[in-house]
Design a protein around this motif. Structure first.
Motif, mmCIF file in Angstrom:
data_model
loop_
_atom_site.group_PDB
_atom_site.id
_atom_site.type_symbol
_atom_site.label_atom_id
_atom_site.label_comp_id
_atom_site.label_asym_id
_atom_site.label_seq_id
_atom_site.Cartn_x
_atom_site.Cartn_y
_atom_site.Cartn_z
ATOM 1 N N ALA A 293 3.602 -2.279 14.731
ATOM 2 C CA ALA A 293 4.430 -1.704 13.666
ATOM 3 C C ALA A 293 5.070 -2.800 12.822
ATOM 4 N N GLU A 294 5.583 -3.851 13.467
ATOM 5 C CA GLU A 294 6.167 -4.989 12.755
ATOM 6 C C GLU A 294 5.138 -5.618 11.816
ATOM 7 N N MET A 295 3.932 -5.830 12.324
ATOM 8 C CA MET A 295 2.883 -6.456 11.531
ATOM 9 C C MET A 295 2.516 -5.600 10.330
ATOM 10 N N ALA A 296 2.389 -4.283 10.553
ATOM 11 C CA ALA A 296 2.007 -3.377 9.473
ATOM 12 C C ALA A 296 3.045 -3.369 8.360
ATOM 13 N N VAL A 297 4.309 -3.261 8.737
ATOM 14 C CA VAL A 297 5.376 -3.215 7.738
ATOM 15 C C VAL A 297 5.477 -4.549 7.002
ATOM 16 N N ALA A 298 5.419 -5.656 7.745
ATOM 17 C CA ALA A 298 5.498 -6.971 7.116
ATOM 18 C C ALA A 298 4.335 -7.188 6.150
#
Length: 368
Positions: A293-298
């Motif tokens: 989720a962190e990677m997708a949002v970033a």
């Protein structure tokens, strides 16, 4: 290609970068302005629902994390392929048509989906491979250290067989689906531990990871080897281990040989307590899902430095080299550490594990 993984705690990294005022920076020379605000849509494509982890852990964790990272404005558009590659292809196309901002893809067939990944890329939608390394122009990858999973399984299986020379002891290898690249990595890791130390009498690549297929394969192996001559069984995951146990018991084997697994399913924890399965591999789904989720949002918001910090490793697929990745470590789950793993991390409550049927085993193994 396997590299040494360095895990960076996602929440801590977010805080530290925000404190430095650097979240909007990028590492590729592109504009420092975020490409999207908090009203983002993350497409999530999961491969199947036979394995309980996907809809019990991955889906809700990713949903919650996306919401928390976007002030409640971000959402997840979800689809499950039910182990059908053509269905997943249609689902990915639907997400392209719906103009989602980024796609997290756990591929049914890593090779077959490559063309669809390119379509997403051509439409300006980044694709992050989740749990399984899909082919095509993938922008990032988050998974567990899959060769390490196999190594842990193989090493623990040898420990269960005890000291001494086991080179003539016959074992069965029940590997995962040939369409799943993770299965090949699990197998490679396991063979690194088992080759030359045991006699791999029969080996199967199990279609669709299906427990019924594993049961049928095991029945075939029993016929070829003899039920009482099987010293151990390497099973790549817990669902197949359940089918293997059924086949052995149906053939009249009461003193089951050591059997491995993976995913720490509740049914596997019960089998471990009962002595029907020796071990599973516990993988921290919250850690993997949070990182995805962190990677997708970033990625979609243009936070290049944050994305780079979350993908400090590199992996190669058959179609792309040097894919930014985060590989999460794993641990062997046996009777001795149930409390320290799945209970401590809140995956299961003691009440879920220690039902009436397993109360005595829980007491004996200090699960309380």
């Amino acid at each position: 290609m396997r590299r040494t993984a360095i895990f960076v705690a996602a929440s801590a990294m977010t805080l530290s970068l925000a404190g430095c005022g650097m979240l909007n920076a990028t590492s590729d020379g592109a504009s420092a302005r975020p490409t999207k605000g908090n009203d983002i849509t993350v497409g999530l494509l999961l491969p199947e629902n036979v394995n309980t982890r996907y809809e019990k852990f991955d889906l809700p964790i990713i949903k919650d994390k996306v919401r928390s990272l976007t002030g409640g404005k971000g959402k997840v558009q979800y689809a499950n392929a039910e182990q059908k590659a053509d269905k997943q292809s249609s689902q990915l196309q639907a997400m392209i048509d719906d103009k989602v901002d980024v796609i997290l893809l756990d591929a049914v067939d890593s090779h077959a989906i490559a063309g669809d990944v390119k379509k997403a890329k051509d439409a300006g939608i980044p694709v992050i491979a989740y749990d399984r390394l899909a082919e095509g122009p993938i922008d990032g990858y988050v998974s567990f250290d899959n060769e390490l999973v196999g190594e842990v399984q193989g090493r623990t299986l040898l420990e269960a067989m005890g000291d001494g020379d086991h080179t003539s002891d016959k074992i069965v290898m029940m590997n995962g689906s040939p369409t799943d690249p993770n299965a090949a990595q699990f197998k490679q890791g396991a063979l690194a531990e088992l080759n030359g130390k045991v006699n791999i009498a029969e080996s199967y690549d199990t279609k669709d990871w299906d427990p019924d297929n594993a049961k049928a394969n095991m029945a075939e192996a029993i016929q070829a080897i003899g039920v009482d001559k099987i010293a151990a069984v390497y099973s790549a995951n817990d669902a197949m281990a359940g089918g293997i146990v059924k086949a052995l018991k149906a053939a009249g084997r009461t003193d089951l040989p050591p059997i491995t697994g993976q995913d720490a399913e509740l049914s596997a924890v019960h089998r471990i307590l009962a002595g029907d399965q020796y071990m599973s591999v516990y993988k921290s789904y919250p850690q993997e899902a949070d990182a995805a989720a962190e990677m997708a949002v970033a990625k979609v918001q243009g936070h290049g430095i944050q994305f780079d910090a979350l993908t400090s490793d590199k992996v190669d697929s058959p179609t792309k080299k040097g894919i930014p990745a985060q590989l999460v470590s794993v641990v062997a789950l046996t009777k001795s550490n149930i409390m320290d793993t799945v209970v401590a991390d809140g995956i299961y409550k003691v009440s879920e594990i220690c039902t009436a049927k397993y109360a005595a085993a829980c007491k004996e193994n200090k699960v309380k």
